[in-house]
Design an enzyme around this catalytic site. Structure first.
Site, PDB file in Angstrom:
ATOM      1  N   GLU A   1     -41.823  15.077  23.320  1.00 41.59           N
ATOM      2  CA  GLU A   1     -40.416  15.007  22.919  1.00 41.59           C
ATOM      3  C   GLU A   1     -40.364  14.269  21.588  1.00 41.59           C
ATOM      4  OE1 GLU A   1     -36.351  12.695  23.466  1.00 41.59           O
ATOM      5  OE2 GLU A   1     -37.454  12.914  25.348  1.00 41.59           O
TER       6      GLU A   1
ATOM      7  N   CYS B   1     -32.207  10.062  20.273  1.00 41.34           N
ATOM      8  CA  CYS B   1     -32.805  11.341  19.828  1.00 41.34           C
ATOM      9  C   CYS B   1     -31.850  12.504  20.007  1.00 41.34           C
ATOM     10  CB  CYS B   1     -34.102  11.611  20.587  1.00 41.34           C
ATOM     11  SG  CYS B   1     -35.422  10.435  20.250  1.00 41.34           S
TER      12      CYS B   1
END
Length: 514
Positions: free
Chosen positions: A244, A278
């Site tokens: 990720e 994020c």
């Protein structure tokens, strides 16, 4: 697989601790401990324990993971205080991420048997003599390298799902949040009494050692640049990875959107956790018909948000000191090239050193909202990771989707539209998109979580997240001897002809179609 085959009393006891954490939980003596030795001992212990953990079955693991869930819930306030001390985020934000992590852990433990357990699969006419099953077996020992911005929620998306699938875990928390990582491991040990979750503390050398330690898979969350290094290191041993990376998520506002709701979502999604998210909102792409209203609403709401060190502050400090310079430079460059700051202004980076404390006021960045962004500005394409929102005017939704997809990242995003939200959302190239809300996908355990492009690959959460840390085991059993067998050297041309005729009959063009 669904019963506890090993009594709880016979669980392996921890033989040693691998986390190098000193009094009060601070990192201690990193330089005095060889990273390779530290990690090797942790992985070896996790591997010793994994067979027991897998053999107790889904029911046994759920029982123990439920005990851990209760331990986490009972200690929420204490854990939130640790998270706040290490990251600077408000107490309420820390509680939110812990609560969501607990929800996901509960779902993974409950749903693992249905998602991963053995099930029968159908056959075909050509293979009618075969009966088949598929199940998902644990890969073994999973390495997890976690981030500092959400030190509970994000790594638990790998840890909880990997454990529910029968794996054991070696977890390296960020060097900025070591006590949070140790708290998680300690709570697991209190609840379960077995070292299925090991913590190794340290900086990049420890992460590198974990990549080379022979784990069966490694889950990484962090910057895209670091992700490339992790992948290169894991490639040396063909260790599969889940990545990720970063994001540059856009919130799209259509002409029929609820402008106030969209602005509220943009402000919270862009500024919460001091913008260090994020999947946060970094860009707002507003239809020209409502652009002025959107800007006015965002300005009004963002102007009321305050960064501070006191308990009533909405935002905490920038956790990573070097990020202050990155945020400042992106904003300053955009303004120098013609962008306008309708909220805030470029912050000074004077006195912000690499070791500055979270209590340093210089690390408090007040919200910034920029408009009239020059095309090609870094703040349009590179992750900012700070309390900055840019608002851009788009002619229509085609232009909005094109702008959203014009970056290398593809993690999350949001769309506000009364009529066409789902349709627009499907066209955005990202792993997750919310419609008429922001970051809603993170709170739904059923939904897979992950990105595409520069944001990485692989999924945590949901059924995909459970299977991410397991491998498919297929078994085909012969029920009877078929009258025509193709899998031997004794067959004759007649058998080949029968097989060819059968395939043609099943899949070929029918005479009446010619």
């Amino acid at each position: 697989m669904g019963t506890m085959t090993t009594p709880y009393a016979e669980r392996p006891a921890p033989s040693h601790r691998t986390g190098a954490v000193g009094e009060g939980g601070e990192p201690s003596a990193y330089g005095a401990v060889d990273p390779t030795d530290l990690v090797t001992r942790a992985v070896d212990l996790a591997r010793e324990t994994q067979r027991w953990w897998a053999n107790i079955g889904f029911a046994g693991r759920r029982h123990l993971l439920d005990r851990w869930r209760q331990e986490l819930t009972d200690g929420m306030e204490d854990l939130a205080a640790v998270v706040r001390e290490e990251t600077g985020k408000p107490h309420g934000d820390a509680m939110l991420e812990i609560g969501l992590a607990i929800e996901h852990l509960a779902w993974a433990a409950r749903k693992a048997p249905k998602v991963l357990g053995r099930r029968r699969v159908g056959s075909t006419l050509l293979a009618a003599h075969l009966a088949a099953t598929v199940e998902y077996l644990p890969q073994g020992v999973i390495g997890v390298i976690g981030p500092w911005n959400y030190p509970v929620f994000t790594p638990m998306g790998s840890i909880g799902y990997a454990l529910a699938g029968g794996n054991t875990v070696v977890f390296k928390p960020s060097e900025l949040t070591p006590r949070t990582g140790q708290w998680l491991a300690d709570s697991f040990e209190r609840a379960v009494g077995s070292p299925c979750l090991q913590v190794v503390q340290g900086e990049a050398q420890v992460g590198e050692a974990l990549c080379r330690a022979g784990v069966d898979k490694l889950g990484f969350t962090g910057s895209s640049a670091t992700a490339k290094k992790v992948m290169a290191t894991c490639a040396e041993t063909l260790t599969p990875v889940l990545i990720e990376g970063g994001g540059k998520d856009a919130l799209i506002v259509d002409e029929d959107a609820d402008v106030e709701a969209a602005a509220q979502a943009a402000v919270w999604g862009g500024l919460s956790n001091a913008g260090q998210t994020c999947i946060g909102v970094e860009r707002v792409l507003a239809h020209t018909a409502v652009y002025d209203e959107v800007v006015a609403a965002i300005v009004r709401q963002a102007s009321a948000v305050r960064a501070g060190l006191d308990d009533s502050a909405d935002l905490g400090p920038i956790t990573l000191p070097k990020q202050v310079r990155i945020i400042h430079d992106q904003v300053a460059e955009a303004v120098a090239d013609g962008a306008r700051a309708v909220v805030g202004a470029p912050a000074s980076t004077d006195g912000v050193g690499p070791d500055s404390a979270l209590t340093d006021p210089a690390r408090l960045l007040q919200p910034v909202v920029l408009v009239d962004i020059p095309e090609g500005a870094r703040i349009q394409t590179e992750e900012t990771f700070g309390p900055v929102i840019t608002v851009e005017r788009v002619a229509d939704m085609d232009a909005a989707v094109a702008a959203a997809n014009a970056v290398d990242y593809g993690l999350g995003g949001a769309v506000f539209s009364r009529r066409n939200g789902p349709e627009i959302a499907r066209r955005v190239r990202s792993g997750m998109t919310s419609v008429n809300n922001v970051i809603g996908f993170a709170g739904l355990p059923e939904l897979p979580f992950g990105g595409v492009g520069g944001s990485g690959f692989g999924r945590i959460h949901g059924a995909d997240g459970l299977r991410e840390f397991c491998y498919a085991k297929s078994v085909a059993r012969q029920r009877f001897t078929p009258p025509v067998s193709m899998t031997n050297f004794q067959r004759r041309a007649r058998v080949d002809g029968i097989f060819a005729s059968a395939v043609t009959l099943l899949h070929g063009t029918r005479p009446w179609q010619r």
